[in-house]
Design an enzyme around this catalytic site. Structure first.
Site, PDB file in Angstrom:
ATOM      1  N   ARG A  24     -37.594  -1.323   6.239  1.00  0.00           N
ATOM      2  CA  ARG A  24     -38.448  -2.586   5.477  1.00  0.00           C
ATOM      3  C   ARG A  24     -39.814  -2.444   6.214  1.00  0.00           C
ATOM      4  O   ARG A  24     -39.885  -2.430   7.463  1.00  0.00           O
ATOM      5  CB  ARG A  24     -37.773  -3.917   5.836  1.00  0.00           C
ATOM      6  CG  ARG A  24     -36.448  -4.178   5.169  1.00  0.00           C
ATOM      7  CD  ARG A  24     -35.907  -5.618   5.338  1.00  0.00           C
ATOM      8  NE  ARG A  24     -36.164  -5.989   6.662  1.00  0.00           N
ATOM      9  CZ  ARG A  24     -36.130  -7.407   6.711  1.00  0.00           C
ATOM     10  NH1 ARG A  24     -36.186  -8.184   5.886  1.00  0.00           N
ATOM     11  NH2 ARG A  24     -36.550  -8.010   8.057  1.00  0.00           N
ATOM     12  N   SER A  36     -33.766  -0.956  15.989  1.00  0.00           N
ATOM     13  CA  SER A  36     -32.661  -1.785  16.373  1.00  0.00           C
ATOM     14  C   SER A  36     -31.665  -0.733  16.831  1.00  0.00           C
ATOM     15  O   SER A  36     -30.310  -0.776  16.360  1.00  0.00           O
ATOM     16  CB  SER A  36     -32.055  -2.437  15.067  1.00  0.00           C
ATOM     17  OG  SER A  36     -33.096  -3.233  14.575  1.00  0.00           O
ATOM     18  N   ASP A  48     -34.332  -5.593  17.566  1.00  0.00           N
ATOM     19  CA  ASP A  48     -34.159  -6.508  16.615  1.00  0.00           C
ATOM     20  C   ASP A  48     -33.734  -7.997  17.357  1.00  0.00           C
ATOM     21  O   ASP A  48     -34.234  -8.984  16.868  1.00  0.00           O
ATOM     22  CB  ASP A  48     -33.328  -6.198  15.449  1.00  0.00           C
ATOM     23  CG  ASP A  48     -31.910  -5.556  15.911  1.00  0.00           C
ATOM     24  OD1 ASP A  48     -31.654  -5.673  17.214  1.00  0.00           O
ATOM     25  OD2 ASP A  48     -31.218  -5.531  14.851  1.00  0.00           O
TER      26      ASP A  48
END
Ligand code: BGC
Length: 448
Positions: free
Chosen positions: A75, A139, A193
């Site tokens: 994203r 992440s 994350d």
């Protein structure tokens, strides 16, 4: 089917997934021991990775672009920070990472990311005439060298792009950005994350000292005193704090049953991420499928139907649907099973399936609660202060009863004091948080 064999089998099965209050307490010293080891050079199953950032003040301001890589989507977000504790996502674009990219070469993967960023830049008319600061949420376990550089320790969650482990992921991404003519984009903040989620929580609430992800994978970070981070090179003020990415998914002191062992063997990373394989969205469905297949093989369920559940046929999202069915005849479950080709099911078959799902997700929630409590009691053994825990991830957000079961288990552990642990949803925390960290990093660089 012989009734006695059936009941004693089920009794044994449920017991093998049970996590009693005593067991939750029993995990605390083991967890603390691993945390302690991880903070030294000795190391243990918890990697305890310094994040080179402390909590934000809430006054950070500006518009930042955030990149978020960690699940099946990559994203790009444009985030506005108002300097008053509010982070707003102005634009977001998702790019599905094709399996060939996930499992190809690192260069292919970072080129895919750079190309996606290029699309975002064009679609959102991002001004590329001046240097732009970007935050990057990555992440996976990475050994950070500072706030803007980090080396991938190992892949998790089914990623396996070659030539990345042991490399600086920011250098790799910067090389790809250059190839796509985007050298003006400068990554000035890199964060796991959980650290992003923590930052998003702490931007609003100064009592926030833990960040957690319950999603495809699971992990947590917390705020540690620098004096306790024995493995950190000197040069820090002793009174300072730093966020530590625990990488709790790899905690390896939990009792495993035969299904955990079977599941582990079938993964890309056997013997690693043991706790993650008991908790996170990537694995719960498969764990349920393994139990179900055993019941089918023993002719304890779906005896009138030729049922076969092959790998991947039962996903965690299916478990969500199964557990949310409150109709008398379990109609939603019936529908799901028919869709899977299992036509002649009885209400007791469907009930048993629902109970299996509950057994697996309850264990996930109770192990999670024990881990949360371990982290908080590490910081504050008597639970004498209030702690806000920021949580992001679809499992926590959407799985029916998951968050309630965690709260319930914390009450079991701490009675009235459990009120001092406030669990809050940090929706999109992993994306917005890194924008906050980018703002913190920019301020640090500009200050004398
Ligand atoms: C990774 C962590 C990450 C977590 C949640 C795990 O598989 O090792 O770094 O925070 O997933 O996305």
């Amino acid at each position: 089917m012989e009734k006695r064999t059936y009941s004693s089998f089920l009794l044994k099965l449920f017991k093998s997934f049970d996590v009693t209050t005593e067991m939750m307490w029993g995990l605390h010293p083991l967890f603390h021991e691993e945390m302690k080891r991880g903070l030294t050079d000795k190391g243990g199953s918890l990697k305890m990775l310094p994040a080179f950032v402390d909590r934000p003040t809430g006054k950070e301001k500006g518009t930042f672009i955030a990149l978020d890589l960690g699940g099946t989507n990559f994203r790009v977000l444009k985030v506005r920070l108002d300097g008053n504790g509010n982070a707003r996502v102005e634009n977001v674009e998702r790019f599905v990472i094709p399996s060939v990219v996930m499992h190809g070469t690192g260069t292919q993967m970072f080129n895919f990311i750079a190309k996606s960023i290029q699309k975002f830049v064009v679609n959102n008319k991002v001004d590329t005439t001046k240097t732009k600061k970007l935050g990057f949420t990555f992440s996976f376990p990475m050994k950070q060298l500072d706030i803007e550089n980090g080396i991938l320790v190992t892949w998790t969650k089914d990623f396996s792009a070659s030539g990345v482990v042991g490399k600086n992921v920011v250098s790799m991404l910067s090389d790809s950005l250059r190839q796509f003519g985007l050298e003006v984009l400068h990554i000035n903040a890199l964060a796991n994350d959980t650290v992003g989620t923590f930052a998003a929580g702490a931007y609003k609430d100064p009592k926030c000292d833990v960040g957690i992800i319950f999603g495809t994978g699971t992990n947590a970070c917390y705020r540690e005193k620098i004096v306790n981070i024995k493995k950190l090179a000197r040069g820090y003020h002793k009174k300072d704090h730093m966020i530590i990415n625990i990488e709790w998914g790899n905690f390896d002191k939990l009792p495993l049953n035969e299904y955990d062992l079977k599941l582990d063997k079938s993964t890309k990373n056997p013997r690693k991420q043991r706790m993650e394989k008991m908790i996170s969205g990537m694995y719960l469905g498969e764990l349920a499928r393994l139990v179900l297949s055993d019941l089918i093989r023993r002719k304890f369920i779906f005896v009138n139907s030729k049922a076969k559940f092959t790998k991947g046929a039962l996903k965690t999202t299916n478990m969500s649907l199964i557990e949310s069915d409150r109709s008398k005849d379990l109609i939603k479950i019936k529908g799901f099973l028919e869709h899977a080709g299992i036509l002649k099911t009885t209400v007791s078959d469907r009930n048993l399936l629902k109970e299996i799902c509950m057994m697996i997700s309850s264990r996930a929630a109770r192990v999670s609660a024990a881990a949360i409590s371990s982290v908080i009691t590490w910081m504050d053994p008597k639970l004498s202060k209030h702690h806000t825990v920021a949580i992001d991830g679809t499992l926590y957000e959407r799985y029916p009863g998951f968050s309630k079961r965690i709260t319930g288990a914390l009450k079991e552990l701490h009675g009235g004091r459990a009120k001092r642990i406030k669990l809050t949803k940090a929706k999109d925390g992993s994306g917005t948080g890194v924008a906050i960290i980018a703002a913190v990093a920019a301020k640090k660089k500009n200050s004398p």
